[in-house]
Design an enzyme around this catalytic site. Structure first.
Site, mmCIF file in Angstrom:
data_model
loop_
_atom_site.group_PDB
_atom_site.id
_atom_site.type_symbol
_atom_site.label_atom_id
_atom_site.label_comp_id
_atom_site.label_asym_id
_atom_site.label_seq_id
_atom_site.Cartn_x
_atom_site.Cartn_y
_atom_site.Cartn_z
ATOM 1 N N CYS A 2 45.689 39.867 51.547
ATOM 2 C CA CYS A 2 46.852 38.797 51.625
ATOM 3 C C CYS A 2 46.177 37.409 51.016
ATOM 4 O O CYS A 2 44.805 37.089 51.283
ATOM 5 C CB CYS A 2 47.083 38.353 52.954
ATOM 6 S SG CYS A 2 47.742 39.840 53.818
ATOM 7 N N ARG A 27 45.745 39.566 45.215
ATOM 8 C CA ARG A 27 45.511 39.813 46.581
ATOM 9 C C ARG A 27 46.513 40.408 47.343
ATOM 10 O O ARG A 27 46.148 40.906 48.770
ATOM 11 C CB ARG A 27 45.207 38.376 47.187
ATOM 12 C CG ARG A 27 43.854 37.754 46.637
ATOM 13 C CD ARG A 27 43.822 36.400 47.571
ATOM 14 N NE ARG A 27 43.294 36.743 48.760
ATOM 15 C CZ ARG A 27 41.928 36.984 48.926
ATOM 16 N NH1 ARG A 27 40.832 36.729 48.089
ATOM 17 N NH2 ARG A 27 41.319 37.191 50.157
ATOM 18 N N TRP A 71 49.459 41.824 51.670
ATOM 19 C CA TRP A 71 49.133 43.183 51.679
ATOM 20 C C TRP A 71 49.258 43.756 53.126
ATOM 21 O O TRP A 71 48.563 43.628 53.970
ATOM 22 C CB TRP A 71 47.665 43.197 50.889
ATOM 23 C CG TRP A 71 47.429 44.600 50.766
ATOM 24 C CD1 TRP A 71 47.510 45.346 49.665
ATOM 25 C CD2 TRP A 71 46.711 45.535 51.629
ATOM 26 N NE1 TRP A 71 46.937 46.567 49.752
ATOM 27 C CE2 TRP A 71 46.339 46.562 50.848
ATOM 28 C CE3 TRP A 71 45.834 45.270 52.800
ATOM 29 C CZ2 TRP A 71 45.602 47.753 51.505
ATOM 30 C CZ3 TRP A 71 45.093 46.379 53.429
ATOM 31 C CH2 TRP A 71 44.772 47.593 52.707
ATOM 32 N N ASN A 97 45.733 35.848 56.733
ATOM 33 C CA ASN A 97 44.992 36.904 55.934
ATOM 34 C C ASN A 97 43.992 37.465 57.080
ATOM 35 O O ASN A 97 43.197 36.399 57.470
ATOM 36 C CB ASN A 97 44.211 36.254 54.723
ATOM 37 C CG ASN A 97 43.520 37.523 54.164
ATOM 38 O OD1 ASN A 97 43.742 38.607 54.361
ATOM 39 N ND2 ASN A 97 42.493 37.046 53.691
ATOM 40 N N GLY A 98 43.861 38.572 57.456
ATOM 41 C CA GLY A 98 43.070 39.190 58.219
ATOM 42 C C GLY A 98 43.509 40.057 59.192
ATOM 43 O O GLY A 98 44.979 40.543 59.113
ATOM 44 N N GLU A 467 34.267 56.536 37.801
ATOM 45 C CA GLU A 467 34.648 55.361 37.528
ATOM 46 C C GLU A 467 35.720 55.779 36.778
ATOM 47 O O GLU A 467 36.921 55.212 37.205
ATOM 48 C CB GLU A 467 33.764 54.404 36.904
ATOM 49 C CG GLU A 467 34.454 52.965 36.406
ATOM 50 C CD GLU A 467 34.971 52.334 37.430
ATOM 51 O OE1 GLU A 467 34.712 52.608 38.398
ATOM 52 O OE2 GLU A 467 35.651 51.444 36.877
ATOM 53 N N LYS A 471 39.954 54.842 37.864
ATOM 54 C CA LYS A 471 40.604 54.021 37.432
ATOM 55 C C LYS A 471 42.173 54.549 36.881
ATOM 56 O O LYS A 471 43.163 53.970 36.929
ATOM 57 C CB LYS A 471 40.228 53.313 35.857
ATOM 58 C CG LYS A 471 39.110 52.370 36.037
ATOM 59 C CD LYS A 471 39.779 51.086 36.446
ATOM 60 C CE LYS A 471 38.621 49.967 36.730
ATOM 61 N NZ LYS A 471 37.828 50.177 38.116
ATOM 62 N N GLU A 474 44.185 54.833 40.139
ATOM 63 C CA GLU A 474 44.626 53.651 40.782
ATOM 64 C C GLU A 474 45.482 52.945 39.722
ATOM 65 O O GLU A 474 46.517 52.634 40.391
ATOM 66 C CB GLU A 474 43.528 52.873 41.211
ATOM 67 C CG GLU A 474 42.846 51.980 39.906
ATOM 68 C CD GLU A 474 41.661 50.987 40.378
ATOM 69 O OE1 GLU A 474 42.140 50.245 41.514
ATOM 70 O OE2 GLU A 474 40.864 50.751 40.002
ATOM 71 N N HIS A 490 31.187 75.245 41.553
ATOM 72 C CA HIS A 490 31.014 75.549 42.928
ATOM 73 C C HIS A 490 32.403 75.389 43.562
ATOM 74 O O HIS A 490 32.400 75.151 44.772
ATOM 75 C CB HIS A 490 29.778 74.683 43.376
ATOM 76 C CG HIS A 490 28.540 75.141 42.591
ATOM 77 N ND1 HIS A 490 27.848 76.312 43.008
ATOM 78 C CD2 HIS A 490 27.943 74.310 41.833
ATOM 79 C CE1 HIS A 490 26.970 76.279 42.232
ATOM 80 N NE2 HIS A 490 26.824 75.065 41.701
ATOM 81 N N LYS A 589 42.992 42.892 45.329
ATOM 82 C CA LYS A 589 41.785 42.735 44.950
ATOM 83 C C LYS A 589 41.358 42.241 46.278
ATOM 84 O O LYS A 589 41.953 41.814 47.114
ATOM 85 C CB LYS A 589 41.863 41.908 44.079
ATOM 86 C CG LYS A 589 40.743 42.087 43.044
ATOM 87 C CD LYS A 589 40.781 41.348 41.583
ATOM 88 C CE LYS A 589 39.570 41.447 40.964
ATOM 89 N NZ LYS A 589 39.303 43.020 40.406
HETATM 90 C C1 F6R Z 1 38.648 49.453 41.525
HETATM 91 C C2 F6R Z 1 38.296 48.122 42.271
HETATM 92 C C3 F6R Z 1 37.769 48.304 43.604
HETATM 93 C C4 F6R Z 1 36.697 47.272 44.284
HETATM 94 C C5 F6R Z 1 36.222 47.652 45.633
HETATM 95 C C6 F6R Z 1 35.022 46.476 45.762
HETATM 96 O O1 F6R Z 1 38.994 49.033 40.428
HETATM 97 O O2 F6R Z 1 38.286 47.008 41.898
HETATM 98 O O3 F6R Z 1 37.414 49.662 43.862
HETATM 99 O O4 F6R Z 1 35.617 47.519 43.417
HETATM 100 O O5 F6R Z 1 37.283 46.997 46.432
HETATM 101 O O6 F6R Z 1 35.269 45.451 45.467
HETATM 102 P P1 F6R Z 1 34.245 44.164 45.293
HETATM 103 O O7 F6R Z 1 33.312 44.580 44.284
HETATM 104 O O8 F6R Z 1 34.804 42.733 45.383
HETATM 105 O O9 F6R Z 1 33.590 44.396 46.897
#
Ligand code: F6R
Length: 594
Positions: A2, A27, A71, A97-98, A467, A471, A474, A490, A589
């Site tokens: 949030c 966020r 969020w 937030n929390g 990775e 991507k 997500e 396997h 994020k």
């Molecule tokens: C994926 C992504 C997340 C972050 C993860 C860790 O694209 O962005 O998987 O990498 O939430 O976030 P940080 O690096 O901020 O600890």
């Protein structure tokens, strides 16, 4: 997670709050709302987006208010569960937030005392607690409420007849932006960038009271002073700058980000790296902890550090380390976290410190919570990353790991000088990949028609397969799995069909021949194969359906070039599928809950 914001000053609070919420949308975007101070507290909420909230607002000249973009943790996204939440009188409003861990118990207790709840959220106990303790002083009521709450929080409270904003934090980020006759409180720096570059980073346990003319920070009832810092980012860096999405802009920023990250660390004359780290720390091995994309950087880091320094490196997902009985000896613990706020990383960092390890954080955000706890900090210079999906910060993390490994590489590693020289060339190599965007977009449109895909590689590029798959999952909502190429036989082979494309990252290193053999096995199951392969590798053409070319680099740097191609591929796949690229569903994020 949030995003929260508070404003008090001489402007109309309403447009300021809306603007800050737009900057905080990455966020969380399940719902949003604002509360404005007047004769009463006026609350506006919307179950979805800020634009809709903005349209619903009536003119209001209040100069004090709070806002929230959510969020969801407790309670589904809905107008009732959207913040701000108010007390029974409707005078006190709170954004949070929390997670209030003991909210069920508090809710029951407050209900028995006659308080009426209107949402399913944990947050709603906070305004009711403040109401219970309010005796004419909002700050004191907040302090008494804090005693009852367990969990993590950053919250901001206002009350109809007090022209002040009170906020407090524990295990969730909170900053104060200092303007000219105005103050802003926010969970993140980008929220305040339009108004000021002067900030105070609050510490855990701080409570702050702001009016248009004053700021007072207390901790355990005692007034404390906190240093003022300058934000190293400009407003322009947090704008889309003509790109359709932040993600695309951030992918295009990578040459600059790579340069900024190594600038100042590589000596112009000697093949030397100086990271300005403590030289007296002795350790026998390294443990790297991280989550998500940063965890993938950690996995690449393991290969790079072991290869160049022969120091044993282990990697763990931070949230797993937190509940494990990992035995640490004389271990350097490195935490990689773009935001510096991820709750799992914060907990891992605290645990590593408790276990007596020296800790190093690699992060993008100056002043973030992790930087306040770690023994040492290395900053990647990615600038603000607004797209929820990490791109440029990942590549910058890789660069920092190369620098770290090269700085520790034994002097007799003959190739060190040439690797440093090649590192300097990486921005140009990345430019070459970006120049192939149109072609990669074509492959993205192709991939977009499938519902399931595998990403495979071997060795140092296996994390890049993870990775690439992450991507596509997500942002394009395609089920994708990253696998070591040798592991498919396997079990996962059972899933290979003509409808399951496989993206293979093919580096010209010691894994090349076996990877080709794996690709032949995959083709025998009729899966279409797209290879990410370097220029000059003509052999690969014989075995795959499509090739995305990346420039030739020393194999140790192949994770960087492959990543840029894969991030572009994921972007155009998601675009073709009409997905919400910068704000993918259910994600946010900076994940500040465990
Ligand atoms: C994926 C992504 C997340 C972050 C993860 C860790 O694209 O962005 O998987 O990498 O939430 O976030 P940080 O690096 O901020 O600890």
């Amino acid at each position: 997670m949030c995003g929260i914001v508070g404003y008090v000053g001489e402007r109309e609070a309403q447009p300021v709050l809306i603007n800050c919420l737009k900057r905080l949308e990455y966020r969380g975007y399940d719902s949003c709302g604002i509360a404005l101070l007047g004769g009463s507290t006026e609350v506006y909420k919307d179950a979805v987006r800020i634009e809709a909230l903005e349209k619903s607002l009536r003119p209001n000249d209040s100069q004090t208010g709070i806002g929230h973009t959510r969020w969801a943790t407790h309670g589904k996204p809905s107008e009732a569960n959207a913040h701000p939440h108010t007390d029974c009188t409707g005078k006190i409003a709170v954004v949070h937030n929390g997670v209030v861990e003991n909210f069920l118990q508090l809710r029951e207790q407050l209900t028995n005392e006659g308080h009426v709840f209107r949402s399913e959220t944990d947050t709603e106990v906070i305004p009711h607690l403040i109401e219970k303790y309010y005796e004419g002083d909002l700050e004191q009521a907040v302090s008494r409420a804090l005693v009852d709450i367990t969990g993590s929080y950053a919250f901001i409270a206002i009350r109809a007849d007090c022209r002040e904003v009170v906020a407090s934090r524990k295990d969730s980020p909170l900053i104060v932006g200092i303007g000219d006759k105005e103050y802003l409180i926010a969970s993140d720096v980008p929220a305040v960038l339009d108004y000021t570059d002067r900030v105070v980073y609050l510490e855990d346990g701080d409570t702050v009271v702001i009016t248009s003319a004053s700021i007072k920070i207390t901790r355990n009832g005692e007034q404390v002073t906190r240093a003022e810092d300058r934000i190293p980012w400009s407003v322009d860096e947090a704008q889309k700058a003509g790109y359709d999405h932040f993600m695309l802009k951030e992918i295009h920023e990578q040459p600059k980000v790579i340069r900024n990250t190594f600038a100042g660390h590589i000596s112009a004359l000697e093949p030397e790296i100086d990271l300005d780290m403590r030289k007296d720390i002795d350790f026998d091995n390294i443990l790297i902890l991280a989550c998500g994309t940063s965890y993938h950087a950690a996995l690449v880091g393991k290969h790079v550090i072991q290869r160049l320094t022969q120091i044993p490196v282990a990697v763990d997902i931070a949230s797993e380390f937190n509940y494990s009985d990992t035995v640490l000896g004389n271990t350097l613990v490195i935490i990689i976290t773009q935001s510096g706020e991820t709750a799992d990383c914060m907990r891992a960092l605290k645990k590593a410190k408790e276990l007596g390890c020296h800790t190093l954080v690699i992060t993008n955000v100056v002043g973030s919570s992790a930087t306040r706890i770690a023994d040492e900090v290395l900053y990647i210079k990615a600038g603000p990353e607004i797209s929820v999906a990490a791109t440029k910060s990942f590549v910058a993390q890789l660069i920092m790991l190369y620098l770290l490994a090269l700085s520790r590489a034994s002097a007799d590693v003959r190739s060190r000088g040439s690797l440093i020289a090649e590192l300097r060339q990486l921005p140009n190599k990345v430019h070459e990949i970006l120049d192939r965007e149109v072609e990669i977009a074509e492959h993205g449109r192709y991939l977009a028609r499938y519902e399931s895909a595998f990403f495979v590689a071997r060795g140092i590029n296996f994390p890049i397969a993870l990775e690439g798959a992450l991507k596509v999952k997500e942002i394009a909502y395609i089920h994708a799995e990253g696998y070591p190429a040798g592991e498919l036989k396997h079990g996962p082979f059972a899933l290979l069909t003509p409808d399951t494309p496989v993206i293979a990252i093919v580096a010209k290193d010691n894994t090349y021949e076996t990877l080709l053999a794996n690709i032949k096995e995959i083709k025998a199951r009729e899966s279409p194969v797209i290879a990410i392969a370097e220029e000059g590798d003509d052999e690969i053409e014989k075995y795959v359906d499509f090739v995305i070319r990346v420039p030739r680099v020393d194999p140790i740097f192949s994770p960087v070039t492959a990543t840029v191609a894969l991030h572009l591929l994921a972007y155009y796949t998601a675009k073709e599928r009409g997905c919400s690229i910068d704000t993918p569903r259910n994600l946010a994020k900076s994940v500040t809950v465990e």
